[in-house]
Design a protein around this motif. Structure first.
Motif, PDB file in Angstrom:
ATOM      1  N   ALA A  23     -35.071  66.511  43.541  1.00  0.00           N
ATOM      2  CA  ALA A  23     -33.989  65.572  43.645  1.00  0.00           C
ATOM      3  C   ALA A  23     -33.344  65.134  42.362  1.00  0.00           C
ATOM      4  O   ALA A  23     -32.182  64.971  42.268  1.00  0.00           O
ATOM      5  N   GLY A  24     -33.951  65.042  41.225  1.00  0.00           N
ATOM      6  CA  GLY A  24     -33.521  64.801  39.933  1.00  0.00           C
ATOM      7  C   GLY A  24     -32.584  65.866  39.760  1.00  0.00           C
ATOM      8  O   GLY A  24     -31.570  65.837  38.936  1.00  0.00           O
ATOM      9  N   GLY A  25     -32.880  67.132  40.142  1.00  0.00           N
ATOM     10  CA  GLY A  25     -32.063  68.322  40.032  1.00  0.00           C
ATOM     11  C   GLY A  25     -30.485  68.092  40.643  1.00  0.00           C
ATOM     12  O   GLY A  25     -29.552  68.723  40.506  1.00  0.00           O
ATOM     13  N   GLU A  26     -30.363  67.103  41.516  1.00  0.00           N
ATOM     14  CA  GLU A  26     -29.316  66.857  42.188  1.00  0.00           C
ATOM     15  C   GLU A  26     -28.333  65.601  41.720  1.00  0.00           C
ATOM     16  O   GLU A  26     -27.429  65.487  42.219  1.00  0.00           O
ATOM     17  N   LEU A  27     -28.853  65.166  40.650  1.00  0.00           N
ATOM     18  CA  LEU A  27     -28.071  64.140  40.157  1.00  0.00           C
ATOM     19  C   LEU A  27     -26.663  64.744  39.376  1.00  0.00           C
ATOM     20  O   LEU A  27     -26.777  65.771  39.009  1.00  0.00           O
ATOM     21  N   PRO A  28     -25.843  63.773  39.481  1.00  0.00           N
ATOM     22  CA  PRO A  28     -24.493  64.322  38.893  1.00  0.00           C
ATOM     23  C   PRO A  28     -24.772  64.568  37.245  1.00  0.00           C
ATOM     24  O   PRO A  28     -25.677  63.870  36.550  1.00  0.00           O
ATOM     25  N   LYS A  29     -23.738  65.422  36.766  1.00  0.00           N
ATOM     26  CA  LYS A  29     -23.979  65.691  35.291  1.00  0.00           C
ATOM     27  C   LYS A  29     -23.639  64.550  34.511  1.00  0.00           C
ATOM     28  O   LYS A  29     -22.915  63.361  35.043  1.00  0.00           O
ATOM     29  N   GLY A  30     -24.372  64.058  33.458  1.00  0.00           N
ATOM     30  CA  GLY A  30     -24.287  62.785  32.767  1.00  0.00           C
ATOM     31  C   GLY A  30     -25.087  61.834  33.043  1.00  0.00           C
ATOM     32  O   GLY A  30     -25.463  60.828  32.331  1.00  0.00           O
ATOM     33  N   VAL A  31     -25.835  62.045  34.020  1.00  0.00           N
ATOM     34  CA  VAL A  31     -26.906  61.093  34.521  1.00  0.00           C
ATOM     35  C   VAL A  31     -28.389  61.673  33.911  1.00  0.00           C
ATOM     36  O   VAL A  31     -28.557  62.766  34.139  1.00  0.00           O
ATOM     37  N   GLY A  32     -29.007  60.787  33.007  1.00  0.00           N
ATOM     38  CA  GLY A  32     -30.202  60.941  32.516  1.00  0.00           C
ATOM     39  C   GLY A  32     -31.274  60.976  33.423  1.00  0.00           C
ATOM     40  O   GLY A  32     -31.232  59.752  34.299  1.00  0.00           O
ATOM     41  N   PHE A  33     -32.273  61.734  33.672  1.00  0.00           N
ATOM     42  CA  PHE A  33     -33.473  61.707  34.652  1.00  0.00           C
ATOM     43  C   PHE A  33     -34.579  62.024  33.828  1.00  0.00           C
ATOM     44  O   PHE A  33     -34.655  63.010  33.086  1.00  0.00           O
ATOM     45  N   SER A  34     -35.508  61.108  33.937  1.00  0.00           N
ATOM     46  CA  SER A  34     -36.959  61.646  33.507  1.00  0.00           C
ATOM     47  C   SER A  34     -37.995  61.023  34.415  1.00  0.00           C
ATOM     48  O   SER A  34     -37.739  60.032  35.130  1.00  0.00           O
ATOM     49  N   VAL A  35     -39.125  61.719  34.492  1.00  0.00           N
ATOM     50  CA  VAL A  35     -40.334  61.391  35.340  1.00  0.00           C
ATOM     51  C   VAL A  35     -41.335  60.920  34.779  1.00  0.00           C
ATOM     52  O   VAL A  35     -41.766  61.569  33.784  1.00  0.00           O
ATOM     53  N   TRP A  36     -41.649  59.748  35.220  1.00  0.00           N
ATOM     54  CA  TRP A  36     -43.021  59.046  34.633  1.00  0.00           C
ATOM     55  C   TRP A  36     -44.115  59.706  35.412  1.00  0.00           C
ATOM     56  O   TRP A  36     -44.156  59.527  36.683  1.00  0.00           O
ATOM     57  N   SER A  37     -45.078  60.059  34.571  1.00  0.00           N
ATOM     58  CA  SER A  37     -46.255  60.768  35.337  1.00  0.00           C
ATOM     59  C   SER A  37     -47.624  60.076  35.057  1.00  0.00           C
ATOM     60  O   SER A  37     -48.645  60.613  35.053  1.00  0.00           O
ATOM     61  N   GLY A  38     -47.506  58.797  34.586  1.00  0.00           N
ATOM     62  CA  GLY A  38     -48.715  58.031  34.305  1.00  0.00           C
ATOM     63  C   GLY A  38     -49.326  57.291  35.374  1.00  0.00           C
ATOM     64  O   GLY A  38     -50.256  56.465  35.305  1.00  0.00           O
TER      65      GLY A  38
END
Length: 177
Positions: A23-38
């Motif tokens: 789903a993070g790969g479907e975000l528009p260009k310029g939108v930062g995305f990071s996954v919290w894994s804690g």
């Protein structure tokens, strides 16, 4: 715009974690995305000093514009997720924050129940909640070799959620539905 992703799954290779990454790969260009894994490191909420894992989550959510959360593949929320929501709620970390929830289950009722439970916690914490139930079987082939969503219908559903999460000015015309 910056979005933080939180998966309700505790296993790195689980379907729900893979769905969040895709789903993070479907975000528009310029939108930062990071996954919290804690998630697995979050202790139960208690008054007093905030533990490092909860502090990190609260800081990441505060620094983001929105949260993309995947619900578990079954109807029960992991207790660690409720702990995380309790810590954020106690510190007003979700107040006014836009949160999109994507859930998936082999049975429609599993997705619906998990999402309903999450909505209660998120709305009690003051989050602005949006999302869709994706009634898909985790056993099916939904990802290509690179981890991207392979099914066009599933991509359309995920993009619809993203379309409500991201402001129109950052959406690419191809993502607007």
């Amino acid at each position: 715009m910056k979005i933080i992703g939180i998966a309700a799954g505790l296993h790195a290779g689980s379907f729900i974690n893979r769905l969040l990454e895709a789903a993070g790969g479907e975000l528009p260009k310029g939108v930062g995305f990071s996954v919290w894994s804690g998630l697995g490191e979050i202790p139960p909420y208690a008054r007093g000093p905030v533990p490092a894992s909860a502090r990190e989550l609260i800081r990441l959510v505060a620094a983001s514009d929105a949260v993309l959360l995947t619900a578990p593949e079954h109807s029960l929320l992991p207790v660690e997720l409720t702990y995380a929501l309790d810590w954020m709620s106690a510190r007003d970390g979700l107040s006014g924050k836009h949160v999109a929830v994507i859930s998936a289950s082999a049975r429609a009722c599993g997705a619906m129940w998990a999402q309903a439970e999450l909505y209660k916690h998120l709305q009690a914490a003051g989050a602005v909640v949006m999302g869709d139930e994706l009634v898909i079987s985790p056993a099916g082939r939904h990802f290509d070799e690179d981890g991207h969503l392979a099914d066009p219908a599933l991509r359309a559903q995920v993009r619809a959620v993203i379309g409500r999460l991201c402001p129109a000015e950052v959406m690419e015309p191809a993502l607007l539905l």
